[in-house]
Design a protein around this motif. Structure first.
Motif, PDB file in Angstrom:
ATOM      1  N   VAL A   1       0.852  -1.183   0.000  1.00 58.84           N
ATOM      2  CA  VAL A   1       0.000   0.000   0.000  1.00 58.84           C
ATOM      3  C   VAL A   1       0.892   1.239   0.000  1.00 58.84           C
ATOM      4  CG1 VAL A   1      -0.157   0.040   2.532  1.00 58.84           C
ATOM      5  CG2 VAL A   1      -1.987   1.058   1.163  1.00 58.84           C
ATOM      6  N   GLN A   2       0.388   2.318  -0.537  1.00 60.16           N
ATOM      7  CA  GLN A   2       1.134   3.570  -0.543  1.00 60.16           C
ATOM      8  C   GLN A   2       1.066   4.241   0.826  1.00 60.16           C
ATOM      9  OE1 GLN A   2      -0.387   5.965  -3.773  1.00 60.16           O
ATOM     10  NE2 GLN A   2       0.901   4.911  -5.273  1.00 60.16           N
ATOM     11  N   PRO A   3       2.039   5.078   1.146  1.00 64.62           N
ATOM     12  CA  PRO A   3       1.969   5.838   2.394  1.00 64.62           C
ATOM     13  C   PRO A   3       0.653   6.599   2.492  1.00 64.62           C
ATOM     14  CG  PRO A   3       4.138   6.072   1.421  1.00 64.62           C
ATOM     15  CD  PRO A   3       3.308   5.325   0.414  1.00 64.62           C
ATOM     16  N   GLY A   4       0.076   6.551   3.700  1.00 65.60           N
ATOM     17  CA  GLY A   4      -1.222   7.167   3.917  1.00 65.60           C
ATOM     18  C   GLY A   4      -2.388   6.232   3.695  1.00 65.60           C
ATOM     19  N   GLY A   5      -2.119   5.067   3.146  1.00 64.52           N
ATOM     20  CA  GLY A   5      -3.188   4.118   2.870  1.00 64.52           C
ATOM     21  C   GLY A   5      -3.609   3.315   4.085  1.00 64.52           C
ATOM     22  N   SER A   6      -4.525   2.386   3.841  1.00 68.97           N
ATOM     23  CA  SER A   6      -5.090   1.577   4.921  1.00 68.97           C
ATOM     24  C   SER A   6      -5.104   0.105   4.536  1.00 68.97           C
ATOM     25  CB  SER A   6      -6.528   2.012   5.217  1.00 68.97           C
ATOM     26  OG  SER A   6      -6.581   3.349   5.656  1.00 68.97           O
ATOM     27  N   LEU A   7      -5.026  -0.726   5.549  1.00 71.52           N
ATOM     28  CA  LEU A   7      -5.208  -2.164   5.406  1.00 71.52           C
ATOM     29  C   LEU A   7      -5.929  -2.687   6.636  1.00 71.52           C
ATOM     30  CD1 LEU A   7      -1.718  -3.421   4.101  1.00 71.52           C
ATOM     31  CD2 LEU A   7      -3.874  -3.483   2.837  1.00 71.52           C
ATOM     32  N   ARG A   8      -6.642  -3.783   6.455  1.00 71.51           N
ATOM     33  CA  ARG A   8      -7.278  -4.457   7.588  1.00 71.51           C
ATOM     34  C   ARG A   8      -6.775  -5.886   7.644  1.00 71.51           C
ATOM     35  NH1 ARG A   8     -13.436  -6.559   8.480  1.00 71.51           N
ATOM     36  NH2 ARG A   8     -13.671  -6.083  10.698  1.00 71.51           N
ATOM     37  N   LEU A   9      -6.092  -6.204   8.713  1.00 72.91           N
ATOM     38  CA  LEU A   9      -5.586  -7.554   8.913  1.00 72.91           C
ATOM     39  C   LEU A   9      -6.592  -8.364   9.715  1.00 72.91           C
ATOM     40  CD1 LEU A   9      -1.859  -6.826   9.845  1.00 72.91           C
ATOM     41  CD2 LEU A   9      -2.931  -6.955   7.585  1.00 72.91           C
ATOM     42  N   SER A  10      -6.636  -9.664   9.427  1.00 71.97           N
ATOM     43  CA  SER A  10      -7.479 -10.597  10.172  1.00 71.97           C
ATOM     44  C   SER A  10      -6.628 -11.750  10.665  1.00 71.97           C
ATOM     45  CB  SER A  10      -8.591 -11.142   9.284  1.00 71.97           C
ATOM     46  OG  SER A  10      -9.430 -10.121   8.803  1.00 71.97           O
ATOM     47  N   CYS A  11      -7.020 -12.290  11.794  1.00 69.98           N
ATOM     48  CA  CYS A  11      -6.360 -13.478  12.344  1.00 69.98           C
ATOM     49  C   CYS A  11      -7.450 -14.440  12.783  1.00 69.98           C
ATOM     50  CB  CYS A  11      -5.463 -13.113  13.504  1.00 69.98           C
ATOM     51  SG  CYS A  11      -4.821 -14.523  14.416  1.00 69.98           S
ATOM     52  N   ALA A  12      -7.545 -15.557  12.081  1.00 67.09           N
ATOM     53  CA  ALA A  12      -8.529 -16.580  12.414  1.00 67.09           C
ATOM     54  C   ALA A  12      -7.926 -17.560  13.412  1.00 67.09           C
ATOM     55  CB  ALA A  12      -8.970 -17.306  11.160  1.00 67.09           C
TER      56      ALA A  12
ATOM     57  N   TRP B   1       5.908  -5.522  19.720  1.00 64.43           N
ATOM     58  CA  TRP B   1       4.501  -5.636  20.083  1.00 64.43           C
ATOM     59  C   TRP B   1       3.764  -4.416  19.555  1.00 64.43           C
ATOM     60  CZ3 TRP B   1       1.832  -2.230  23.333  1.00 64.43           C
ATOM     61  CH2 TRP B   1       0.510  -2.609  23.618  1.00 64.43           C
ATOM     62  N   VAL B   2       2.586  -4.646  18.964  1.00 63.55           N
ATOM     63  CA  VAL B   2       1.806  -3.579  18.342  1.00 63.55           C
ATOM     64  C   VAL B   2       0.563  -3.238  19.149  1.00 63.55           C
ATOM     65  CG1 VAL B   2       0.473  -2.950  16.289  1.00 63.55           C
ATOM     66  CG2 VAL B   2       2.650  -4.167  16.040  1.00 63.55           C
TER      67      VAL B   2
ATOM     68  N   THR C   1      -6.339   0.243  14.965  1.00 66.61           N
ATOM     69  CA  THR C   1      -7.415  -0.146  15.866  1.00 66.61           C
ATOM     70  C   THR C   1      -7.533  -1.670  15.893  1.00 66.61           C
ATOM     71  OG1 THR C   1      -8.644   1.880  15.351  1.00 66.61           O
ATOM     72  CG2 THR C   1      -9.859   0.088  16.405  1.00 66.61           C
ATOM     73  N   ILE C   2      -7.448  -2.243  17.084  1.00 73.78           N
ATOM     74  CA  ILE C   2      -7.617  -3.675  17.247  1.00 73.78           C
ATOM     75  C   ILE C   2      -9.051  -3.958  17.668  1.00 73.78           C
ATOM     76  CG2 ILE C   2      -6.888  -3.700  19.675  1.00 73.78           C
ATOM     77  CD1 ILE C   2      -5.436  -6.358  19.082  1.00 73.78           C
ATOM     78  N   SER C   3      -9.586  -5.067  17.191  1.00 76.19           N
ATOM     79  CA  SER C   3     -10.929  -5.481  17.588  1.00 76.19           C
ATOM     80  C   SER C   3     -11.017  -6.998  17.445  1.00 76.19           C
ATOM     81  CB  SER C   3     -11.994  -4.786  16.743  1.00 76.19           C
ATOM     82  OG  SER C   3     -11.859  -5.120  15.370  1.00 76.19           O
ATOM     83  N   ARG C   4     -12.121  -7.554  17.918  1.00 83.08           N
ATOM     84  CA  ARG C   4     -12.278  -8.991  17.820  1.00 83.08           C
ATOM     85  C   ARG C   4     -13.743  -9.361  17.697  1.00 83.08           C
ATOM     86  NH1 ARG C   4      -9.544 -11.385  22.879  1.00 83.08           N
ATOM     87  NH2 ARG C   4     -10.506 -13.349  22.190  1.00 83.08           N
TER      88      ARG C   4
ATOM     89  N   ASN D   1     -14.421 -15.995  16.039  1.00 82.88           N
ATOM     90  CA  ASN D   1     -13.055 -16.313  16.498  1.00 82.88           C
ATOM     91  C   ASN D   1     -12.000 -15.632  15.630  1.00 82.88           C
ATOM     92  OD1 ASN D   1     -14.279 -17.851  18.421  1.00 82.88           O
ATOM     93  ND2 ASN D   1     -13.423 -19.815  17.762  1.00 82.88           N
ATOM     94  N   ILE D   2     -12.179 -14.346  15.419  1.00 84.36           N
ATOM     95  CA  ILE D   2     -11.254 -13.569  14.606  1.00 84.36           C
ATOM     96  C   ILE D   2     -10.839 -12.317  15.379  1.00 84.36           C
ATOM     97  CG2 ILE D   2     -10.923 -12.261  12.466  1.00 84.36           C
ATOM     98  CD1 ILE D   2     -12.955 -14.072  11.127  1.00 84.36           C
ATOM     99  N   VAL D   3      -9.559 -11.986  15.279  1.00 84.25           N
ATOM    100  CA  VAL D   3      -9.072 -10.708  15.796  1.00 84.25           C
ATOM    101  C   VAL D   3      -8.598  -9.886  14.597  1.00 84.25           C
ATOM    102  CG1 VAL D   3      -6.788 -11.679  16.330  1.00 84.25           C
ATOM    103  CG2 VAL D   3      -7.536  -9.559  17.434  1.00 84.25           C
ATOM    104  N   TYR D   4      -8.913  -8.606  14.618  1.00 82.18           N
ATOM    105  CA  TYR D   4      -8.628  -7.717  13.500  1.00 82.18           C
ATOM    106  C   TYR D   4      -7.619  -6.644  13.904  1.00 82.18           C
ATOM    107  CZ  TYR D   4     -13.076  -9.617  11.770  1.00 82.18           C
ATOM    108  OH  TYR D   4     -14.090 -10.457  11.365  1.00 82.18           O
ATOM    109  N   LEU D   5      -6.961  -6.105  12.893  1.00 76.39           N
ATOM    110  CA  LEU D   5      -6.137  -4.928  13.091  1.00 76.39           C
ATOM    111  C   LEU D   5      -6.395  -3.986  11.906  1.00 76.39           C
ATOM    112  CD1 LEU D   5      -4.009  -3.653  15.015  1.00 76.39           C
ATOM    113  CD2 LEU D   5      -2.278  -4.464  13.386  1.00 76.39           C
ATOM    114  N   GLN D   6      -7.122  -2.914  12.185  1.00 69.42           N
ATOM    115  CA  GLN D   6      -7.360  -1.887  11.170  1.00 69.42           C
ATOM    116  C   GLN D   6      -6.198  -0.906  11.226  1.00 69.42           C
ATOM    117  OE1 GLN D   6      -9.930  -1.463   8.848  1.00 69.42           O
ATOM    118  NE2 GLN D   6      -8.633   0.205   8.091  1.00 69.42           N
ATOM    119  N   MET D   7      -5.525  -0.746  10.108  1.00 71.18           N
ATOM    120  CA  MET D   7      -4.339   0.112  10.046  1.00 71.18           C
ATOM    121  C   MET D   7      -4.593   1.256   9.080  1.00 71.18           C
ATOM    122  SD  MET D   7      -1.357  -2.800  10.033  1.00 71.18           S
ATOM    123  CE  MET D   7      -1.684  -3.270   8.364  1.00 71.18           C
TER     124      MET D   7
END
Length: 113
Positions: A12-23, A47-48, A69-72, A77-83
């Motif tokens: 992603v370019q600087p300033g962009g966003s991604l959403r990570l998932s962990c199942a 550690w983030v 932003t972390i959420s779950r 049974n998923i934890v997310y990381l919105q970046m």
């Protein structure tokens, strides 16, 4: 047996966003806090973020506070990381980690123009 599988990384370019998932599977997910950790090439793991078992309490490293932003979801049974507002220094392998140490293989995030 704890199993954690991350997804959602990419370039992603600087300033962009991604959403990570962990199942998560193999343990009673809703009973455990969960962490996101990252490791850049040639550096120690950093550690983030952490979310408590119920999802109502979160903690962040100073380097990502206000941007991530972390959420779950304790049903899925998923934890997310919105970046958001990603920076080149956020480039790293991101993985989720059980408080007892188990981790997933990770998902690569690259921030570059």
């Amino acid at each position: 047996q704890v199993q954690l599988v991350e997804s959602g990384g990419g370039m992603v370019q600087p300033g962009g966003s991604l959403r990570l998932s962990c199942a998560a599977s193999g343990f009673t997910f809703r009973q455990y806090d969960m962490n996101w950790v990252r490791q850049a090439p040639g550096k120690e793991p950093e550690w983030v973020s952490r979310v408590n078992s119920g999802g109502g309490v979160t903690w962040y490293a100073d380097s990502v506070k206000g941007r991530f932003t972390i959420s779950r979801d304790n049903v899925k049974n998923i934890v997310y990381l919105q970046m958001n507002s990603l920076r080149p220094e956020d480039t790293a392998l991101y993985y989720c980690q059980h408080p007892e140490g188990e981790r997933g293989p990770g998902t690569q995030v690259t921030v570059s123009s």
